[in-house]
Design an enzyme around this catalytic site. Structure first.
Site, mmCIF file in Angstrom:
data_model
loop_
_atom_site.group_PDB
_atom_site.id
_atom_site.type_symbol
_atom_site.label_atom_id
_atom_site.label_comp_id
_atom_site.label_asym_id
_atom_site.label_seq_id
_atom_site.Cartn_x
_atom_site.Cartn_y
_atom_site.Cartn_z
ATOM 1 C CE1 TYR A 283 55.692 26.308 10.589
ATOM 2 C CE2 TYR A 283 53.991 26.621 12.237
ATOM 3 C CZ TYR A 283 54.471 26.801 10.954
ATOM 4 O OH TYR A 283 53.708 27.485 10.042
ATOM 5 C CE LYS B 224 39.056 42.402 37.210
ATOM 6 N NZ LYS B 224 39.680 42.886 38.447
HETATM 7 C C1 LIG Z 1 39.327 42.128 39.506
HETATM 8 C C2 LIG Z 1 38.917 42.741 40.775
HETATM 9 C C3 LIG Z 1 37.947 42.122 41.574
HETATM 10 C C4 LIG Z 1 37.430 40.734 41.305
HETATM 11 O O1 LIG Z 1 38.468 39.826 41.638
HETATM 12 P P1 LIG Z 1 38.267 38.235 41.509
HETATM 13 O O2 LIG Z 1 39.510 37.686 42.097
HETATM 14 O O3 LIG Z 1 38.158 37.945 40.058
HETATM 15 O O4 LIG Z 1 37.045 37.884 42.257
HETATM 16 C C5 LIG Z 1 37.478 42.815 42.687
HETATM 17 N N1 LIG Z 1 37.981 44.032 43.006
HETATM 18 C C6 LIG Z 1 38.937 44.639 42.275
HETATM 19 C C7 LIG Z 1 39.439 45.966 42.697
HETATM 20 C C8 LIG Z 1 39.449 44.012 41.146
HETATM 21 O O5 LIG Z 1 40.418 44.597 40.435
#
Ligand SMILES: *Cc1c(COP(=O)(O)O)cnc(C)c1O
Length: 379
Positions: A274, A53
């Site tokens: 700044y 993702k």
């Molecule tokens: C993001 C996510 C993962 C992966 O989590 P990590 O901590 O990055 O390994 C797995 N399952 C769900 C539902 C997620 O939202």
């Protein structure tokens, strides 16, 4: 390097050449593959998906997924439908792609057209996916997500009880997994972990029998009782420590280097950056790098860059496109215009940088901006 072929990549960012970029992001696809193998070794016979993702945690979903595919990974998770459609386009037919946030109402035909697996988080989504299956004239694949105690996504226990009583609830639905997500897996002693596991046990027994999936990266390290049939690591693949209280068992994946735009010498009393939040206590040598908060480095984050093992602290405020470094610790003329200093890499891990910024490695990676020259190595 062949710039013409780079330009044809779907991620046009790959077309920014090193010569014109202010910073270089190197992504070690070989390290991602090794991290996948390390997680698989812990999981034994349990299957291991890849979570890609947010454009593969900021480092490139299509490149990461292609690398994982070569390790035999055939199941991927994205957050959004749009990410799933893009990933299907880049991977082609075959691998399973699950959309964690569910299919937005009315967009079911788009998900079907891209052959995506819905993660069904509510009764409404179940009804909509069932209707989509009827229209498609075939069973449609899905994971049923239940809320075992995080209160974020997934069916509430009451909803699970309701649909469990309806014999037609899953008509037309090919339940690939029953899944849930852990809220506190990075804290192995947290009582919520076992509580969620037991809630998951109870909820999944009410549903038709199907393979189960509970763990993210950290959950893999909670032990086999959390593994079930499919693990869903993201962070650990990208080198983020899944066991924050212990040494990182994963290989680092990213290296971020910024280019020196200019060096200068300032006198005692000179104001820097700044707001003149810093004044020189004596003469100093400075370097200004072409990298700033527009590249995803938080303005508030106190930090440093590194050059050949020497720490170069930030002075004054982080600007949009530049940061001023104190390079007085280096011999004169050691650092020149166009040289690269390290922001992430062997001297400063993603987790180190996150610690300095008061955040987590996930946010460091997913904040990385679009202006870098991206270099994929060991693919
Ligand atoms: C993001 C996510 C993962 C992966 O989590 P990590 O901590 O990055 O390994 C797995 N399952 C769900 C539902 C997620 O939202």
């Amino acid at each position: 390097m062949n710039d013409a072929s780079k330009r044809s990549l779907p991620e046009d960012v790959a077309a920014i050449s090193e010569a014109v970029a202010g910073a270089v992001l190197t992504i070690d696809l070989g390290a991602i593959r090794e991290n996948y193998r390390r997680l698989k070794a812990r999981l034994g016979d349990v299957r291991c998906a890849g979570v890609v993702k947010a454009d593969g945690y900021g480092v490139g979903a299509s490149q990461v997924a292609a690398a994982l595919l070569r390790e035999g990974c055939d199941t991927f998770f994205v957050a959004l439908l749009g990410e799933g459609i893009a990933l299907r386009r880049s991977l082609g037919p075959g691998p399973a792609i699950f959309v964690l946030n569910g299919i937005p109402p009315g967009a079911e035909p788009d998900a079907v057209a891209a052959d995506l697996c819905a993660v069904i988080n509510s009764v409404g989504q179940l009804v909509a996916w069932r209707a989509a299956a009827r229209r498609a004239g075939r069973k449609l694949p899905a994971a049923i997500q239940v809320d075992s105690g995080m209160s974020r996504l997934g069916m509430a226990p009451g909803d699970v009880e309701c649909i469990a009583a309806d014999p037609q609830a899953f008509d037309g639905i090919d339940i690939r997994y029953v899944m849930s997500h852990l809220a506190c897996a990075d804290e192995p002693e947290h009582p919520a972990n076992e509580k969620q596991r037991l809630a998951f046990e109870r909820l999944r027994k009410m549903l038709p029998e199907a393979p189960a999936s509970l763990t993210n990266s950290s959950g893999i390290f909670l032990g086999p009782s959390f593994h079930y049939d499919l693990a869903r690591p993201g962070a650990a693949l990208y080198g983020i420590n899944p066991t924050p209280a212990k040494l990182n068992p994963m290989l680092p994946v990213v290296r971020l280097q910024a280019k020196v735009a200019q060096t200068r010498v300032i006198e005692k009393g000179a104001g820097v950056g700044y707001g003149h939040t810093y004044h020189a206590q004596g003469p100093l040598r400075l370097a200004t790098i072409s990298f700033g908060y527009a590249d995803g480095w938080q303005r508030r984050a106190a930090s440093a860059a590194w050059f050949e093992g020497t720490r170069l602290p930030f002075l004054g405020r982080v600007s949009m496109d530049s940061i001023i470094l104190d390079i007085s610790a280096l011999p004169a003329d050691k650092l020149r215009d166009g040289d690269l200093v390290e922001l992430l890499g062997p001297s400063q891990s993603v987790d180190d940088a996150a610690g300095h910024a008061g955040t987590i490695g996930y946010e460091i990676l997913t904040s990385l901006g679009p202006r870098f020259h991206r270099r994929y190595v060991n693919g």
